[in-house]
Write an enzyme that holds these catalytic residues in place. Sequence first.
Site, PDB file in Angstrom:
ATOM      1  CB  SER A  65      -1.020   0.072   1.219  1.00 55.03           C
ATOM      2  OG  SER A  65      -1.425  -1.233   1.403  1.00 55.03           O
TER       3      SER A  65
HETATM    4  N1  SAH Z   1      -0.609  -4.982   4.037  1.00 55.43           N
HETATM    5  C1  SAH Z   1       0.060  -5.503   2.714  1.00 55.43           C
HETATM    6  C2  SAH Z   1      -0.656  -5.074   1.274  1.00 55.43           C
HETATM    7  C3  SAH Z   1      -1.669  -5.765   1.153  1.00 55.43           C
HETATM    8  S1  SAH Z   1      -2.299  -6.371  -0.387  1.00 55.43           S
HETATM    9  C4  SAH Z   1       1.417  -4.770   2.710  1.00 55.43           C
HETATM   10  O1  SAH Z   1       1.895  -4.288   3.772  1.00 55.43           O
HETATM   11  O2  SAH Z   1       2.203  -5.098   1.884  1.00 55.43           O
HETATM   12  C5  SAH Z   1      -3.383  -7.403   0.136  1.00 55.43           C
HETATM   13  C6  SAH Z   1      -3.222  -8.574   0.256  1.00 55.43           C
HETATM   14  O3  SAH Z   1      -4.263  -9.408   0.904  1.00 55.43           O
HETATM   15  C7  SAH Z   1      -2.681  -9.465  -0.583  1.00 55.43           C
HETATM   16  O4  SAH Z   1      -1.589  -9.926  -0.132  1.00 55.43           O
HETATM   17  C8  SAH Z   1      -3.784 -10.579  -0.815  1.00 55.43           C
HETATM   18  O5  SAH Z   1      -3.173 -11.884  -1.260  1.00 55.43           O
HETATM   19  C9  SAH Z   1      -4.388 -10.779   0.432  1.00 55.43           C
HETATM   20  N2  SAH Z   1      -5.651 -11.439   0.794  1.00 55.43           N
HETATM   21  C10 SAH Z   1      -6.802 -11.273  -0.038  1.00 55.43           C
HETATM   22  N3  SAH Z   1      -7.662 -11.782   0.417  1.00 55.43           N
HETATM   23  C11 SAH Z   1      -7.284 -12.504   1.563  1.00 55.43           C
HETATM   24  C12 SAH Z   1      -7.830 -13.244   2.509  1.00 55.43           C
HETATM   25  N4  SAH Z   1      -9.198 -13.525   2.557  1.00 55.43           N
HETATM   26  N5  SAH Z   1      -7.062 -13.727   3.549  1.00 55.43           N
HETATM   27  C13 SAH Z   1      -5.769 -13.477   3.497  1.00 55.43           C
HETATM   28  N6  SAH Z   1      -5.163 -12.532   2.568  1.00 55.43           N
HETATM   29  C14 SAH Z   1      -5.842 -12.223   1.702  1.00 55.43           C
END
Ligand code: SAH
Length: 218
Positions: A65
Amino acid sequence: MIPTDGYSEVRETMVRHQIESRGIQDQRVLAAMRKVPRHEFVPVSKQREAYEDRPLEIGSGQTISQPYIVAKMTELLALTPDSRVLEVGTGSGYQAAVLAELASEVVSVERFEELAGVAQARLEALEYGNVTVVVGDGTLGCRERAPYDGILVTAAAPQLPEALRSQLAIGGRLVCPVGSRDLQQLKIVVRKGEAEFDEHESIRCMFVPLMGREGWSG
Ligand code: SAH
Protein backbone atom coordinates in the site's frame (compact mmCIF):
# COMPACT_ATOMS: atom_id res chain seq x y z
CA MET A 1 16.75 4.35 17.23
CA ILE A 2 16.27 5.42 13.60
CA PRO A 3 18.36 3.10 11.42
CA THR A 4 20.96 4.69 9.16
CA ASP A 5 20.68 2.98 5.82
CA GLY A 6 21.06 4.41 2.33
CA TYR A 7 17.40 5.40 2.43
CA SER A 8 17.08 7.27 5.72
CA GLU A 9 16.90 10.70 4.07
CA VAL A 10 14.34 9.74 1.50
CA ARG A 11 12.33 8.02 4.26
CA GLU A 12 12.35 11.22 6.31
CA THR A 13 11.15 13.16 3.26
CA MET A 14 8.36 10.60 2.80
CA VAL A 15 7.20 11.08 6.39
CA ARG A 16 7.24 14.89 6.15
CA HIS A 17 5.78 15.38 2.69
CA GLN A 18 3.34 12.50 2.38
CA ILE A 19 2.27 11.75 5.93
CA GLU A 20 2.70 14.67 8.36
CA SER A 21 1.62 17.18 5.72
CA ARG A 22 -1.64 15.23 5.24
CA GLY A 23 -2.53 15.45 8.90
CA ILE A 24 -1.18 12.33 10.62
CA GLN A 25 -0.23 13.50 14.11
CA ASP A 26 0.20 10.39 16.25
CA GLN A 27 3.87 10.58 17.25
CA ARG A 28 4.20 6.83 17.75
CA VAL A 29 2.88 6.19 14.24
CA LEU A 30 5.22 8.80 12.76
CA ALA A 31 8.19 7.26 14.61
CA ALA A 32 7.31 3.80 13.25
CA MET A 33 7.05 5.16 9.69
CA ARG A 34 10.47 6.80 10.17
CA LYS A 35 11.98 3.56 11.35
CA VAL A 36 10.66 0.68 9.22
CA PRO A 37 12.90 0.19 6.13
CA ARG A 38 10.17 0.12 3.47
CA HIS A 39 12.69 -0.65 0.68
CA GLU A 40 13.34 -4.05 2.31
CA PHE A 41 9.70 -5.02 1.60
CA VAL A 42 9.68 -4.53 -2.18
CA PRO A 43 11.40 -6.50 -4.96
CA VAL A 44 15.05 -5.46 -5.36
CA SER A 45 14.28 -4.00 -8.81
CA LYS A 46 11.79 -1.60 -7.18
CA GLN A 47 13.78 -0.51 -4.13
CA ARG A 48 14.49 2.93 -5.54
CA GLU A 49 10.75 3.55 -5.89
CA ALA A 50 9.91 2.29 -2.39
CA TYR A 51 9.42 5.74 -0.83
CA GLU A 52 7.26 7.21 -3.60
CA ASP A 53 3.71 8.36 -2.91
CA ARG A 54 1.93 5.29 -4.34
CA PRO A 55 1.43 1.55 -4.02
CA LEU A 56 3.91 -0.80 -5.75
CA GLU A 57 3.53 -4.28 -7.21
CA ILE A 58 4.99 -7.07 -5.10
CA GLY A 59 4.11 -10.19 -7.15
CA SER A 60 1.11 -12.58 -7.24
CA GLY A 61 -0.91 -9.61 -8.62
CA GLN A 62 -0.75 -7.87 -5.21
CA THR A 63 0.56 -4.51 -4.02
CA ILE A 64 2.27 -2.90 -1.02
CA SER A 65 0.00 0.00 0.00
CA GLN A 66 0.84 3.68 -0.41
CA PRO A 67 2.79 4.92 2.66
CA TYR A 68 0.10 7.46 3.63
CA ILE A 69 -2.68 4.86 3.75
CA VAL A 70 -0.49 2.60 5.94
CA ALA A 71 0.02 5.50 8.38
CA LYS A 72 -3.66 6.52 8.28
CA MET A 73 -5.00 3.03 8.99
CA THR A 74 -2.43 2.51 11.72
CA GLU A 75 -3.41 5.80 13.39
CA LEU A 76 -7.09 4.81 13.26
CA LEU A 77 -6.32 1.63 15.22
CA ALA A 78 -5.09 3.70 18.22
CA LEU A 79 -2.74 0.95 19.45
CA THR A 80 -0.95 0.87 22.79
CA PRO A 81 2.32 -1.01 23.51
CA ASP A 82 0.38 -3.93 25.00
CA SER A 83 -2.13 -4.27 22.15
CA ARG A 84 -2.55 -7.57 20.33
CA VAL A 85 -3.30 -7.08 16.63
CA LEU A 86 -4.64 -9.13 13.73
CA GLU A 87 -3.82 -8.07 10.18
CA VAL A 88 -5.66 -9.59 7.21
CA GLY A 89 -3.56 -9.45 4.01
CA THR A 90 0.15 -9.74 4.88
CA GLY A 91 1.31 -8.99 1.32
CA SER A 92 4.89 -7.74 1.62
CA GLY A 93 4.85 -7.70 5.43
CA TYR A 94 5.46 -3.93 5.57
CA GLN A 95 2.23 -3.01 7.34
CA ALA A 96 2.83 -5.89 9.77
CA ALA A 97 6.26 -4.42 10.61
CA VAL A 98 4.72 -0.98 11.27
CA LEU A 99 2.14 -2.61 13.57
CA ALA A 100 4.90 -4.62 15.28
CA GLU A 101 6.64 -1.36 16.23
CA LEU A 102 3.51 -0.22 18.08
CA ALA A 103 1.96 -3.34 19.58
CA SER A 104 3.06 -6.32 21.65
CA GLU A 105 1.98 -9.02 19.22
CA VAL A 106 0.88 -9.16 15.57
CA VAL A 107 -0.81 -12.09 13.82
CA SER A 108 -0.99 -11.56 10.06
CA VAL A 109 -2.98 -13.79 7.69
CA GLU A 110 -2.19 -14.15 3.98
CA ARG A 111 -3.96 -16.37 1.45
CA PHE A 112 -0.97 -16.77 -0.89
CA GLU A 113 1.54 -19.19 0.59
CA GLU A 114 4.40 -17.73 -1.41
CA LEU A 115 3.82 -14.15 -0.27
CA ALA A 116 3.40 -15.35 3.32
CA GLY A 117 6.71 -17.23 3.21
CA VAL A 118 8.65 -14.29 1.79
CA ALA A 119 7.08 -11.87 4.28
CA GLN A 120 7.76 -14.12 7.28
CA ALA A 121 11.42 -14.57 6.27
CA ARG A 122 11.84 -10.82 5.79
CA LEU A 123 10.26 -10.01 9.15
CA GLU A 124 12.52 -12.54 10.86
CA ALA A 125 15.62 -11.14 9.14
CA LEU A 126 14.64 -7.67 10.39
CA GLU A 127 14.11 -9.12 13.89
CA TYR A 128 10.38 -8.57 14.17
CA GLY A 129 10.03 -11.51 16.53
CA ASN A 130 6.53 -10.43 17.62
CA VAL A 131 4.91 -11.12 14.22
CA THR A 132 3.45 -14.47 13.19
CA VAL A 133 2.38 -14.95 9.56
CA VAL A 134 -0.39 -17.49 9.03
CA VAL A 135 -1.51 -18.89 5.65
CA GLY A 136 -5.29 -19.01 5.31
CA ASP A 137 -8.56 -17.20 4.64
CA GLY A 138 -8.28 -14.06 6.75
CA THR A 139 -11.98 -13.20 6.34
CA LEU A 140 -12.43 -15.84 9.05
CA GLY A 141 -9.82 -14.15 11.25
CA CYS A 142 -7.61 -16.34 13.43
CA ARG A 143 -9.86 -17.67 16.17
CA GLU A 144 -7.13 -19.54 18.05
CA ARG A 145 -5.46 -16.28 19.03
CA ALA A 146 -8.54 -14.06 19.45
CA PRO A 147 -9.60 -11.66 20.90
CA TYR A 148 -7.66 -8.75 19.38
CA ASP A 149 -7.38 -5.11 20.48
CA GLY A 150 -6.93 -4.11 16.84
CA ILE A 151 -7.92 -5.77 13.56
CA LEU A 152 -6.71 -4.28 10.29
CA VAL A 153 -7.92 -5.49 6.91
CA THR A 154 -5.62 -4.39 4.07
CA ALA A 155 -7.75 -5.61 1.16
CA ALA A 156 -11.14 -4.40 -0.13
CA ALA A 157 -14.15 -6.13 1.43
CA PRO A 158 -17.67 -6.18 -0.08
CA GLN A 159 -18.99 -5.91 3.50
CA LEU A 160 -17.55 -6.14 7.01
CA PRO A 161 -16.64 -9.78 7.73
CA GLU A 162 -18.73 -10.90 10.72
CA ALA A 163 -16.03 -13.28 11.98
CA LEU A 164 -13.65 -10.36 12.40
CA ARG A 165 -16.16 -8.32 14.37
CA SER A 166 -16.66 -11.27 16.72
CA GLN A 167 -12.89 -11.58 17.34
CA LEU A 168 -12.55 -8.01 18.64
CA ALA A 169 -11.84 -7.53 22.35
CA ILE A 170 -14.17 -5.19 24.24
CA GLY A 171 -12.75 -1.72 23.51
CA GLY A 172 -10.99 -3.07 20.41
CA ARG A 173 -11.07 -1.44 16.97
CA LEU A 174 -11.50 -2.89 13.50
CA VAL A 175 -10.41 -0.89 10.44
CA CYS A 176 -11.47 -2.22 7.03
CA PRO A 177 -11.90 -0.82 3.51
CA VAL A 178 -15.50 -1.59 2.44
CA GLY A 179 -17.10 -0.93 -0.94
CA SER A 180 -16.97 -2.02 -4.57
CA ARG A 181 -13.97 -3.59 -6.26
CA ASP A 182 -12.93 -0.17 -7.62
CA LEU A 183 -13.48 2.19 -4.71
CA GLN A 184 -13.89 1.77 -0.97
CA GLN A 185 -14.19 3.79 2.19
CA LEU A 186 -12.43 2.96 5.45
CA LYS A 187 -14.89 1.68 8.05
CA ILE A 188 -14.02 1.79 11.73
CA VAL A 189 -15.83 -0.43 14.20
CA VAL A 190 -15.30 -0.03 17.95
CA ARG A 191 -16.56 -2.84 20.19
CA LYS A 192 -18.22 -1.13 23.13
CA GLY A 193 -19.66 -4.22 24.78
CA GLU A 194 -20.42 -7.88 24.13
CA ALA A 195 -23.09 -7.00 21.54
CA GLU A 196 -22.56 -3.24 21.24
CA PHE A 197 -20.60 -1.83 18.30
CA ASP A 198 -20.00 1.78 17.20
CA GLU A 199 -19.34 2.32 13.51
CA HIS A 200 -18.07 5.29 11.55
CA GLU A 201 -16.34 6.02 8.28
CA SER A 202 -13.10 7.69 7.26
CA ILE A 203 -11.38 8.39 3.94
CA ARG A 204 -11.93 6.80 0.53
CA CYS A 205 -9.33 4.34 -0.70
CA MET A 206 -8.51 1.72 -3.36
CA PHE A 207 -7.32 -1.73 -2.35
CA VAL A 208 -6.94 -5.06 -4.14
CA PRO A 209 -9.95 -7.32 -3.43
CA LEU A 210 -10.37 -9.32 -0.24
CA MET A 211 -11.10 -12.85 -1.45
CA GLY A 212 -12.54 -15.70 0.61
CA ARG A 213 -15.60 -16.89 2.50
CA GLU A 214 -16.64 -13.41 3.70
CA GLY A 215 -14.93 -11.57 0.82
CA TRP A 216 -15.27 -11.60 -2.96
CA SER A 217 -15.67 -15.01 -4.54
CA GLY A 218 -13.74 -14.59 -7.78
N1 SAH B 1 -0.61 -5.17 3.95
C1 SAH B 1 0.15 -5.46 2.75
C2 SAH B 1 -0.57 -5.08 1.48
C3 SAH B 1 -1.79 -5.86 1.28
S1 SAH B 1 -2.29 -6.19 -0.38
C4 SAH B 1 1.52 -4.84 2.79
O1 SAH B 1 1.86 -4.14 3.75
O2 SAH B 1 2.29 -5.10 1.85
C5 SAH B 1 -3.63 -7.27 0.06
C6 SAH B 1 -3.21 -8.65 0.46
O3 SAH B 1 -4.36 -9.32 0.92
C7 SAH B 1 -2.67 -9.48 -0.73
O4 SAH B 1 -1.43 -10.00 -0.40
C8 SAH B 1 -3.72 -10.58 -0.88
O5 SAH B 1 -3.19 -11.80 -1.31
C9 SAH B 1 -4.29 -10.68 0.53
N2 SAH B 1 -5.61 -11.27 0.67
C10 SAH B 1 -6.71 -11.10 -0.09
N3 SAH B 1 -7.75 -11.79 0.40
C11 SAH B 1 -7.29 -12.44 1.52
C12 SAH B 1 -7.87 -13.32 2.49
N4 SAH B 1 -9.15 -13.71 2.44
N5 SAH B 1 -7.09 -13.77 3.49
C13 SAH B 1 -5.79 -13.41 3.59
N6 SAH B 1 -5.19 -12.58 2.71
C14 SAH B 1 -5.92 -12.10 1.69
